[in-house]
Design a protein around this motif. Structure first.
Motif, PDB file in Angstrom:
ATOM      1  N   LEU A 102       0.584  -1.252   0.088  1.00  0.00           N
ATOM      2  CA  LEU A 102      -0.039  -0.009  -0.018  1.00  0.00           C
ATOM      3  C   LEU A 102       0.890   1.196  -0.008  1.00  0.00           C
ATOM      4  O   LEU A 102       0.410   2.320  -0.807  1.00  0.00           O
ATOM      5  N   MET A 103       1.844   1.363   0.636  1.00  0.00           N
ATOM      6  CA  MET A 103       3.045   2.316   0.623  1.00  0.00           C
ATOM      7  C   MET A 103       3.340   2.499  -0.930  1.00  0.00           C
ATOM      8  O   MET A 103       3.697   3.800  -1.109  1.00  0.00           O
ATOM      9  N   ARG A 104       3.761   1.525  -1.349  1.00  0.00           N
ATOM     10  CA  ARG A 104       4.498   1.829  -2.778  1.00  0.00           C
ATOM     11  C   ARG A 104       3.278   2.144  -3.728  1.00  0.00           C
ATOM     12  O   ARG A 104       3.571   3.078  -4.465  1.00  0.00           O
ATOM     13  N   MET A 105       2.092   1.654  -3.761  1.00  0.00           N
ATOM     14  CA  MET A 105       1.048   2.133  -4.217  1.00  0.00           C
ATOM     15  C   MET A 105       0.634   3.610  -4.186  1.00  0.00           C
ATOM     16  O   MET A 105       0.373   4.318  -4.971  1.00  0.00           O
ATOM     17  N   HIS A 106       0.396   3.913  -2.983  1.00  0.00           N
ATOM     18  CA  HIS A 106       0.185   5.472  -2.615  1.00  0.00           C
ATOM     19  C   HIS A 106       1.191   6.295  -3.259  1.00  0.00           C
ATOM     20  O   HIS A 106       0.842   7.156  -3.679  1.00  0.00           O
ATOM     21  N   THR A 107       2.545   5.801  -3.005  1.00  0.00           N
ATOM     22  CA  THR A 107       3.449   6.695  -3.870  1.00  0.00           C
ATOM     23  C   THR A 107       3.261   6.713  -5.045  1.00  0.00           C
ATOM     24  O   THR A 107       3.533   7.830  -5.949  1.00  0.00           O
ATOM     25  N   ALA A 108       2.946   5.668  -5.810  1.00  0.00           N
ATOM     26  CA  ALA A 108       2.778   5.687  -7.227  1.00  0.00           C
ATOM     27  C   ALA A 108       1.620   6.544  -7.468  1.00  0.00           C
ATOM     28  O   ALA A 108       1.605   7.313  -8.663  1.00  0.00           O
ATOM     29  N   CYS A 109       0.368   6.614  -6.989  1.00  0.00           N
ATOM     30  CA  CYS A 109      -0.603   7.728  -7.058  1.00  0.00           C
ATOM     31  C   CYS A 109       0.051   9.072  -7.212  1.00  0.00           C
ATOM     32  O   CYS A 109      -0.494   9.653  -7.782  1.00  0.00           O
ATOM     33  N   HIS A 110       0.887   9.468  -6.265  1.00  0.00           N
ATOM     34  CA  HIS A 110       1.468  10.830  -6.151  1.00  0.00           C
ATOM     35  C   HIS A 110       2.417  10.886  -7.515  1.00  0.00           C
ATOM     36  O   HIS A 110       2.160  11.883  -8.175  1.00  0.00           O
ATOM     37  N   LEU A 111       3.089  10.054  -7.773  1.00  0.00           N
ATOM     38  CA  LEU A 111       3.699  10.091  -9.223  1.00  0.00           C
ATOM     39  C   LEU A 111       2.859  10.381 -10.354  1.00  0.00           C
ATOM     40  O   LEU A 111       3.079  11.251 -11.257  1.00  0.00           O
ATOM     41  N   VAL A 125      -6.574   3.523  -3.082  1.00  0.00           N
ATOM     42  CA  VAL A 125      -5.366   2.872  -3.246  1.00  0.00           C
ATOM     43  C   VAL A 125      -5.649   1.385  -2.797  1.00  0.00           C
ATOM     44  O   VAL A 125      -6.222   1.172  -1.677  1.00  0.00           O
ATOM     45  N   GLY A 126      -5.148   0.531  -3.535  1.00  0.00           N
ATOM     46  CA  GLY A 126      -5.295  -1.098  -3.414  1.00  0.00           C
ATOM     47  C   GLY A 126      -3.962  -1.843  -3.399  1.00  0.00           C
ATOM     48  O   GLY A 126      -2.894  -1.024  -3.590  1.00  0.00           O
ATOM     49  N   GLU A 127      -3.986  -3.016  -2.846  1.00  0.00           N
ATOM     50  CA  GLU A 127      -2.668  -3.750  -2.673  1.00  0.00           C
ATOM     51  C   GLU A 127      -2.293  -4.197  -4.138  1.00  0.00           C
ATOM     52  O   GLU A 127      -0.987  -4.387  -4.359  1.00  0.00           O
ATOM     53  N   ASN A 128      -3.232  -4.344  -4.932  1.00  0.00           N
ATOM     54  CA  ASN A 128      -2.786  -4.837  -6.564  1.00  0.00           C
ATOM     55  C   ASN A 128      -3.142  -3.890  -7.469  1.00  0.00           C
ATOM     56  O   ASN A 128      -2.480  -3.816  -8.479  1.00  0.00           O
ATOM     57  N   GLU A 129      -4.042  -2.686  -7.192  1.00  0.00           N
ATOM     58  CA  GLU A 129      -4.368  -1.847  -8.234  1.00  0.00           C
ATOM     59  C   GLU A 129      -4.989  -0.778  -7.537  1.00  0.00           C
ATOM     60  O   GLU A 129      -5.784  -0.850  -6.503  1.00  0.00           O
ATOM     61  N   SER A 130      -4.600   0.526  -8.017  1.00  0.00           N
ATOM     62  CA  SER A 130      -5.232   1.642  -7.610  1.00  0.00           C
ATOM     63  C   SER A 130      -5.793   2.589  -8.558  1.00  0.00           C
ATOM     64  O   SER A 130      -5.373   2.052  -9.643  1.00  0.00           O
ATOM     65  N   ARG A 131      -6.589   3.381  -8.168  1.00  0.00           N
ATOM     66  CA  ARG A 131      -7.332   4.246  -9.350  1.00  0.00           C
ATOM     67  C   ARG A 131      -6.968   5.643  -8.871  1.00  0.00           C
ATOM     68  O   ARG A 131      -7.223   6.102  -7.599  1.00  0.00           O
TER      69      ARG A 131
END
Length: 244
Positions: A102-111, A125-131
């Motif tokens: 989730l930390m990796r995904m949340h950071t990806a959302c910021h990017l 934010v999700g474990e395998n997919e975020s939107r």
């Protein structure tokens, strides 16, 4: 109202901590003086894991949510768990593998908000997919967006937090990327998540958990871009390389 000191704000990598029970609400939710468990907020799910008692037994935690305010963090036990005593010391263990994803995904959302600098209308934010949903009318290509995302990941920019006061936020409204949601105010200060040396890549209010360098995000790609209304597009971020 019980207040819980949120250890995850200071150290998102703290997977284990000690806490003392301050209250058990009428639905069995456990409140502590401090916790490393993140409570559901801002599109990021709350942590799960377990509490370890002095006799070695465990209390499984199925969810973590806010109570009457952001300062009240409620740990929701799984069904048929033991109820701790007020004042009882516990050792807290979050499900670290899930949290780190989730930390990796949340950071990806910021990017993604850097690559697509449009007002945000929603996010999850999700474990395998975020939107992330953007208020944008023009079409864009998922391949080019993925390439730009991976450039930011591979550059391994630092990710860190900074604090400003509420008047500074009012003087810099461009820091808020969300179209419909304002950062919670009233505490006197606002936490910014910054990316890049001197926040050269990005800076925006956020209370979630993130990795400390963009390289930790790893391989990600845009799996799908969906048109949601005349001026709204939904981007779905997934782990791994883009399928050929």
């Amino acid at each position: 109202m019980s207040q819980t000191h949120p250890l995850f704000i200071e150290d998102a990598y703290l997977s284990t901590a000690e806490g003392k029970v301050t209250a058990v609400n009428d639905r069995g939710g456990i409140l502590l003086d401090q916790t490393c468990f993140y409570a559901t907020s801002g599109g990021q799910p709350g942590d799960i894991g377990f509490f370890e008692r002095e006799d070695g037994s465990k209390i499984e935690i199925a969810a973590t949510v806010n109570g009457q305010s952001k300062s009240e963090i409620v740990h929701v036990p799984s069904n048929e768990q033991a109820v701790p005593e007020i004042g009882e010391p516990l050792v807290l263990h979050i499900d670290w593998e899930r949290r780190y994803r989730l930390m990796r995904m949340h950071t990806a959302c910021h990017l993604l908000t850097v690559v697509c600098p449009f007002p945000i209308t929603g996010a999850s934010v999700g474990e395998n997919e975020s939107r992330v949903d953007f208020d944008m009318s023009e079409a864009t290509d998922k391949v080019s967006v993925t390439e730009k995302l991976m450039e930011l990941v591979n550059a391994n920019h630092p990710v860190f937090s900074n604090w400003i006061n509420e008047s500074e936020l009012e003087a810099n409204p461009g820091l808020v990327k969300s179209k419909n949601v304002r950062p919670p105010q009233g505490s006197g200060r606002i936490r910014l998540i910054c990316i890049g040396e001197d926040a050269a890549i990005d800076s925006q209010p956020c209370g979630g958990t993130h990795v400390s360098e963009t390289g930790e995000v790893g391989a990600i790609h845009i799996g799908k871009i969906e048109k949601k209304g005349r001026e709204n597009r939904r981007f779905r971020i997934r782990f791994g390389d883009m399928p050929q």
